[in-house]
Every structure is written in C-alpha cells, then in structure tokens.
Design a protein around this motif. Structure first.
Motif, PDB file in Angstrom:
ATOM      1  N   GLY A  91      11.265  17.661  -3.823  1.00  0.00           N
ATOM      2  CA  GLY A  91      10.122  18.396  -3.942  1.00  0.00           C
ATOM      3  C   GLY A  91      10.217  18.529  -5.722  1.00  0.00           C
ATOM      4  O   GLY A  91       9.274  19.337  -5.979  1.00  0.00           O
ATOM      5  N   GLY A  92      11.114  18.073  -6.176  1.00  0.00           N
ATOM      6  CA  GLY A  92      11.320  18.087  -7.644  1.00  0.00           C
ATOM      7  C   GLY A  92      11.078  16.625  -8.504  1.00  0.00           C
ATOM      8  O   GLY A  92      10.759  15.839  -8.438  1.00  0.00           O
ATOM      9  N   ALA A 102       4.504  10.778  -9.354  1.00  0.00           N
ATOM     10  CA  ALA A 102       4.627  12.090  -8.984  1.00  0.00           C
ATOM     11  C   ALA A 102       5.251  12.684  -9.809  1.00  0.00           C
ATOM     12  O   ALA A 102       5.903  13.897  -9.448  1.00  0.00           O
ATOM     13  CB  ALA A 102       5.063  12.204  -7.560  1.00  0.00           C
ATOM     14  N   ARG A 103       5.738  12.282 -10.895  1.00  0.00           N
ATOM     15  CA  ARG A 103       6.505  13.008 -11.748  1.00  0.00           C
ATOM     16  C   ARG A 103       7.984  13.038 -11.687  1.00  0.00           C
ATOM     17  O   ARG A 103       8.770  13.989 -11.908  1.00  0.00           O
ATOM     18  CB  ARG A 103       5.998  14.204 -12.488  1.00  0.00           C
ATOM     19  CG  ARG A 103       4.666  14.177 -12.750  1.00  0.00           C
ATOM     20  CD  ARG A 103       4.085  15.507 -13.382  1.00  0.00           C
ATOM     21  NE  ARG A 103       2.881  15.043 -14.294  1.00  0.00           N
ATOM     22  CZ  ARG A 103       3.000  15.275 -15.607  1.00  0.00           C
ATOM     23  NH1 ARG A 103       4.122  15.441 -16.302  1.00  0.00           N
ATOM     24  NH2 ARG A 103       2.016  15.026 -16.379  1.00  0.00           N
ATOM     25  N   SER A 155       8.507  13.325   3.368  1.00  0.00           N
ATOM     26  CA  SER A 155       8.329  12.046   2.367  1.00  0.00           C
ATOM     27  C   SER A 155       7.383  12.391   1.266  1.00  0.00           C
ATOM     28  O   SER A 155       6.432  13.060   1.453  1.00  0.00           O
ATOM     29  CB  SER A 155       8.033  10.808   3.213  1.00  0.00           C
ATOM     30  OG  SER A 155       9.057  10.630   4.231  1.00  0.00           O
ATOM     31  N   LEU A 156       7.843  12.024   0.151  1.00  0.00           N
ATOM     32  CA  LEU A 156       6.525  12.023  -0.811  1.00  0.00           C
ATOM     33  C   LEU A 156       5.546  10.795  -0.776  1.00  0.00           C
ATOM     34  O   LEU A 156       4.669  11.163  -0.717  1.00  0.00           O
ATOM     35  CB  LEU A 156       7.587  11.520  -2.284  1.00  0.00           C
ATOM     36  CG  LEU A 156       6.791  11.235  -3.601  1.00  0.00           C
ATOM     37  CD1 LEU A 156       6.169  12.399  -3.904  1.00  0.00           C
ATOM     38  CD2 LEU A 156       7.661  10.903  -4.694  1.00  0.00           C
ATOM     39  N   GLU A 172       0.937  -1.336   0.011  1.00  0.00           N
ATOM     40  CA  GLU A 172      -0.055  -0.022   0.007  1.00  0.00           C
ATOM     41  C   GLU A 172       0.793   1.209  -0.045  1.00  0.00           C
ATOM     42  O   GLU A 172       1.687   1.431   0.920  1.00  0.00           O
ATOM     43  CB  GLU A 172      -0.809  -0.019   1.123  1.00  0.00           C
ATOM     44  CG  GLU A 172      -1.918   1.005   1.223  1.00  0.00           C
ATOM     45  CD  GLU A 172      -2.833   0.845   2.648  1.00  0.00           C
ATOM     46  OE1 GLU A 172      -3.812   1.711   2.556  1.00  0.00           O
ATOM     47  OE2 GLU A 172      -2.621   0.211   3.565  1.00  0.00           O
ATOM     48  N   TRP A 173       0.790   2.377  -1.105  1.00  0.00           N
ATOM     49  CA  TRP A 173       1.423   3.332  -1.258  1.00  0.00           C
ATOM     50  C   TRP A 173       0.699   4.144  -0.074  1.00  0.00           C
ATOM     51  O   TRP A 173      -0.324   4.505  -0.270  1.00  0.00           O
ATOM     52  CB  TRP A 173       1.243   3.776  -2.771  1.00  0.00           C
ATOM     53  CG  TRP A 173       2.014   5.264  -2.941  1.00  0.00           C
ATOM     54  CD1 TRP A 173       1.161   6.482  -3.089  1.00  0.00           C
ATOM     55  CD2 TRP A 173       2.979   5.637  -2.978  1.00  0.00           C
ATOM     56  NE1 TRP A 173       1.957   7.288  -3.305  1.00  0.00           N
ATOM     57  CE2 TRP A 173       3.274   7.072  -3.088  1.00  0.00           C
ATOM     58  CE3 TRP A 173       4.389   5.146  -2.679  1.00  0.00           C
ATOM     59  CZ2 TRP A 173       4.557   7.679  -3.468  1.00  0.00           C
ATOM     60  CZ3 TRP A 173       5.590   5.628  -2.765  1.00  0.00           C
ATOM     61  CH2 TRP A 173       5.818   7.055  -2.916  1.00  0.00           C
TER      62      TRP A 173
END
Length: 131
Positions: free
Chosen positions: A63-64, A98-99, A41-42, A6-7
């Motif tokens: 963040g990128g 999330a790119r 965290s992402l 689970e993400w």
C-alpha cells in the motif's frame, strides 16, 4: 506470433489456473484469481498470444513504497523468448507508475540468472520464516 502485454488485463480464471498449474507443476486448481488479485494486488500483467494466455505475473504491495513480484509464469512453448523478462518489466512500470519505490522478488536458486541478469534485480539480504 506477436505477444502482447497488458497491465491489469482481463483473464479467465480457468485459463490462468491451467497456465499456473503447467508452469508450477501442480494439478489444475479452481482459484478465484480475480477476487484474490482485486483484494491483494497492486496489479498484474497478462501476456497474450493470439488470444491465449502465455504468461502472467502478480504484483502484490504494502500500500506504499514496496511492491512484490509473485507467481511469474510463462507457457513452456514461449520460454526463452523474452516473455518472462517483458512480464517483469511491465510489472515494474506499473509499480513505478503507482509511485512504488522498491520492487522485491524471492525465487528458487535456479532462477537467479533470470531475475539478476535478465530482469536487473540486485542481490540483497533477506529473511524467511516457514509458517
């Protein structure tokens, strides 16, 4: 038993502390995991077997374009069953969604076969400064 992944899954701090302590060989702490992950965290991936956490990986980011695998841990009784590989693959999917363009990891030398062979990471030159 079936293991599910689970993400950004829900978890109990005490259960994650226990899994982390067992996996990394240190005493059980009292980490506020949820607060830490929400702040830095992402995402993260939880692996579950019958409602019990059996694996975890944290995905920090800048963040990128860059995400970073941290704290990959699998319960001892689930090792060599592909749980770690599935955790990292799920983490990569979340970072890709999330790119993010790059997923980084650093690790101890004995984990080279896991990250390079099982997970598909490529060797790069990197630096480290002990603080």
């Amino acid at each position: 038993m079936k293991i599910t992944y689970e993400w950004r899954g829900e978890f109990d701090n005490a259960a994650l502390d226990a899994l982390h302590a067992t996996g990394f060989g240190h005493p059980v702490g009292r980490t506020e995991w949820r607060e830490r992950l929400q702040r830095h965290s992402l995402g993260w991936v939880c692996a579950w077997e019958d409602g019990t956490p059996v694996g975890f990986v944290n995905v920090a980011w800048d963040g990128g374009a860059h995400a970073f695998v941290l704290d990959t841990v699998v319960a001892e009784h689930c090792r060599t069953r592909g749980v770690g590989t599935a955790l990292v693959a799920t983490a990569a999917e979340g970072a890709r969604a999330a790119r993010c363009e790059w997923l980084h990891v650093d690790f101890e030398d004995h984990l080279r076969p896991f990250y390079f062979d099982a997970c598909g990471f490529k060797e790069t030159t990197a630096g480290l400064l002990a603080l």
